[in-house]
Structure formats: C-alpha cells, structure tokens
Design a protein around this motif. Structure first.
Motif, PDB file in Angstrom:
ATOM      1  N   LYS A  22      10.555  -8.631   0.844  1.00 42.45           N
ATOM      2  CA  LYS A  22       9.959  -9.312  -0.304  1.00 42.45           C
ATOM      3  C   LYS A  22      10.533  -8.784  -1.617  1.00 42.45           C
ATOM      4  N   LEU A  23      10.701  -7.470  -1.704  1.00 45.27           N
ATOM      5  CA  LEU A  23      11.257  -6.880  -2.921  1.00 45.27           C
ATOM      6  C   LEU A  23      12.709  -7.297  -3.129  1.00 45.27           C
ATOM      7  N   ALA A  24      13.466  -7.396  -2.039  1.00 44.30           N
ATOM      8  CA  ALA A  24      14.869  -7.807  -2.141  1.00 44.30           C
ATOM      9  C   ALA A  24      14.983  -9.222  -2.712  1.00 44.30           C
ATOM     10  N   TRP A  25      14.139 -10.129  -2.236  1.00 49.71           N
ATOM     11  CA  TRP A  25      14.204 -11.504  -2.745  1.00 49.71           C
ATOM     12  C   TRP A  25      13.729 -11.598  -4.180  1.00 49.71           C
ATOM     13  N   GLU A  26      12.740 -10.795  -4.560  1.00 47.79           N
ATOM     14  CA  GLU A  26      12.296 -10.803  -5.958  1.00 47.79           C
ATOM     15  C   GLU A  26      13.402 -10.289  -6.885  1.00 47.79           C
ATOM     16  N   ILE A  27      14.114  -9.250  -6.461  1.00 45.76           N
ATOM     17  CA  ILE A  27      15.211  -8.711  -7.278  1.00 45.76           C
ATOM     18  C   ILE A  27      16.338  -9.728  -7.386  1.00 45.76           C
ATOM     19  N   LEU A  28      16.668 -10.395  -6.282  1.00 46.75           N
ATOM     20  CA  LEU A  28      17.730 -11.404  -6.314  1.00 46.75           C
ATOM     21  C   LEU A  28      17.360 -12.578  -7.211  1.00 46.75           C
ATOM     22  N   ASP A  29      16.107 -13.047  -7.114  1.00 47.26           N
ATOM     23  CA  ASP A  29      15.675 -14.155  -7.971  1.00 47.26           C
ATOM     24  C   ASP A  29      15.706 -13.763  -9.443  1.00 47.26           C
ATOM     25  N   ALA A  30      15.202 -12.566  -9.746  1.00 41.07           N
ATOM     26  CA  ALA A  30      15.173 -12.121 -11.148  1.00 41.07           C
ATOM     27  C   ALA A  30      16.570 -11.879 -11.686  1.00 41.07           C
TER      28      ALA A  30
ATOM     29  N   GLN B 129      15.598 -16.408 -12.411  1.00 39.37           N
ATOM     30  CA  GLN B 129      14.576 -17.300 -11.889  1.00 39.37           C
ATOM     31  C   GLN B 129      13.556 -16.477 -11.118  1.00 39.37           C
ATOM     32  N   GLY B 130      12.536 -17.154 -10.606  1.00 43.09           N
ATOM     33  CA  GLY B 130      11.512 -16.434  -9.864  1.00 43.09           C
ATOM     34  C   GLY B 130      10.224 -16.264 -10.660  1.00 43.09           C
ATOM     35  N   ARG B 131       9.221 -15.709  -9.992  1.00 40.57           N
ATOM     36  CA  ARG B 131       7.893 -15.593 -10.608  1.00 40.57           C
ATOM     37  C   ARG B 131       7.851 -14.576 -11.735  1.00 40.57           C
ATOM     38  N   VAL B 132       8.640 -13.519 -11.625  1.00 40.76           N
ATOM     39  CA  VAL B 132       8.589 -12.472 -12.645  1.00 40.76           C
ATOM     40  C   VAL B 132       9.202 -12.963 -13.954  1.00 40.76           C
ATOM     41  N   VAL B 133      10.306 -13.673 -13.864  1.00 41.78           N
ATOM     42  CA  VAL B 133      10.923 -14.234 -15.071  1.00 41.78           C
ATOM     43  C   VAL B 133       9.994 -15.256 -15.708  1.00 41.78           C
ATOM     44  N   LYS B 134       9.315 -16.053 -14.869  1.00 43.00           N
ATOM     45  CA  LYS B 134       8.350 -17.022 -15.390  1.00 43.00           C
ATOM     46  C   LYS B 134       7.192 -16.309 -16.076  1.00 43.00           C
TER      47      LYS B 134
END
Length: 218
Positions: free
Chosen positions: A180-188, A192-197
C-alpha cells in the motif's frame, strides 16, 4: 524518587541548573555528510572557533544515508521496533523498484523518463505532497475564523510523510503495508493520488479563506 528527578522538579527555584543533555545556545549543529561539508566549505571555515554539538548515534556519512528515508523510517516505527519498520520500508522500496523496472521494459518511447530509484521517487512524492499553507482557527469578536497561515519547511515535510502513511494505513487490511505504501509513493511521485488531492484541497480551502488572512496580525 532519584536525586536528579528531585532536582528537575525544583528547577523553578534553581534557575542555574541545566540538564547535561542540553547544549548551550551558542553550540551549532554538526554537518555529518561529506557532500554537504564540501558544499558548505566556506561556511565551515567560519565555525573553527565555535563549539559544535555531538553527532547523533544514527548519523552516518555513507552514500546510502538519506535524511528523507530516515525520517519516514522513524514515522513508521511503533513501540521502538525500528527493525520491523526498516523491513517494511525495504519491502516497499523493492516493490517500487520492481514496478518501475517493469514499466521501463514496457515503455516504447523515451525510457529515460522512467525513474527506477525508489529513494528519488520518495523525494519526488514528498515534494509533491508537502503543503505550503494551512488554516488555523482564530477567534475575533465572538466569531471563529479559519485563517490561512504559512507553515515552516520542517512541518510541511512532516505533514507530507504523515499523510502518505495515513493514506496507506486507511486502505483495505487484506493488503500488506509495504504494498500500500509503495503505491501511494508511486501515485504521489507522479502528481496524483489521495495525498496530492488532500494537499490541493487544503490549498483550495486557504484560497477560499484568503479574505481573513489579515486576522493573523490583528
């Protein structure tokens, strides 16, 4: 109760007593990394006669040391189990490396744009997620206003890594934390992703409340 505890408890009456772990204000922070020492060589020559604080035990001048990675490692650690946190972060970096290598092999165009270094992607993700402003509640005339205020660089990095970990932990529990952390880092890292939003929503809220910015100084 030990003798030191009694002394600390009576520190109000003995203002001259200071704990041994606290340095005086004129001591400067140490620069451990060699590359930073070379960059700040002119500045370091001015500190020859100024006392320097001792480096921390976890400090290292190796090329594999990265401040962003070490901070994220500290935020992952729970109940002092740093060995488990390091294992989880290493697995997340391994998944990022595998995913980016697969994208590199499947890429048909310019392959130089595909970054496979997980630490570089982590830095990009943190830079894309860190906010510049935040809103704080200030009461004026019986009314509470949400006032936008700038935040320090240190806190902005803290919020970015905290949001990344929160977004990873909020996902379904059937998936492991490294994945989960790997995908969040890749999205950010790709903006994109929830954190950037979440960061954009905070900036949008600050923009909507810009009319109350003058309450910071009133």
């Amino acid at each position: 109760m030990s003798f030191l505890t009694r002394i600390v408890g009576k520190s109000t009456s003995f203002s001259g007593i200071r704990l041994m772990s606290v340095y005086p204000q004129h001591y400067v922070e140490p620069i451990v990394q060699k590359d930073k020492q070379i960059e700040q060589k002119d500045e370091l020559t001015k500190l020859h006669h100024i006392p320097i604080k001792a480096a921390l035990n976890k400090s290292s001048d190796t090329v594999f040391h990265d401040d962003t990675k070490e901070k994220l490692l500290n935020y992952i650690t729970k109940k002092g189990n740093s060995a488990l946190a390091r294992t989880l972060l290493s697995k997340a970096f391994e998944l990022i490396k595998r995913t980016q290598t697969e994208r590199l092999n499947l890429a048909k165009g310019d392959k130089d744009k595909v970054i496979t270094n997980a630490e570089v992607l982590l830095k990009q993700a943190v830079e894309n997620c860190r906010p510049l402003l935040q809103v704080t509640a200030i009461k004026r005339g019986g009314v509470t206003y949400q006032v936008p205020v700038p935040i320090t660089t240190k806190r902005s990095y803290f919020l970015a890594m905290k949001w990344l970990l929160e977004a990873a932990r909020e996902k379904e529990r059937k998936v492991s934390l490294p994945e989960k952390l790997a995908w969040e880092i890749l999205d950010a890292a790709h903006g994109q992703g929830r954190v950037v939003k979440r960061k954009d929503d905070l900036h949008r809220q600050c923009e909507a409340n810009r009319a109350y910015a003058h309450y910071r100084w009133s």
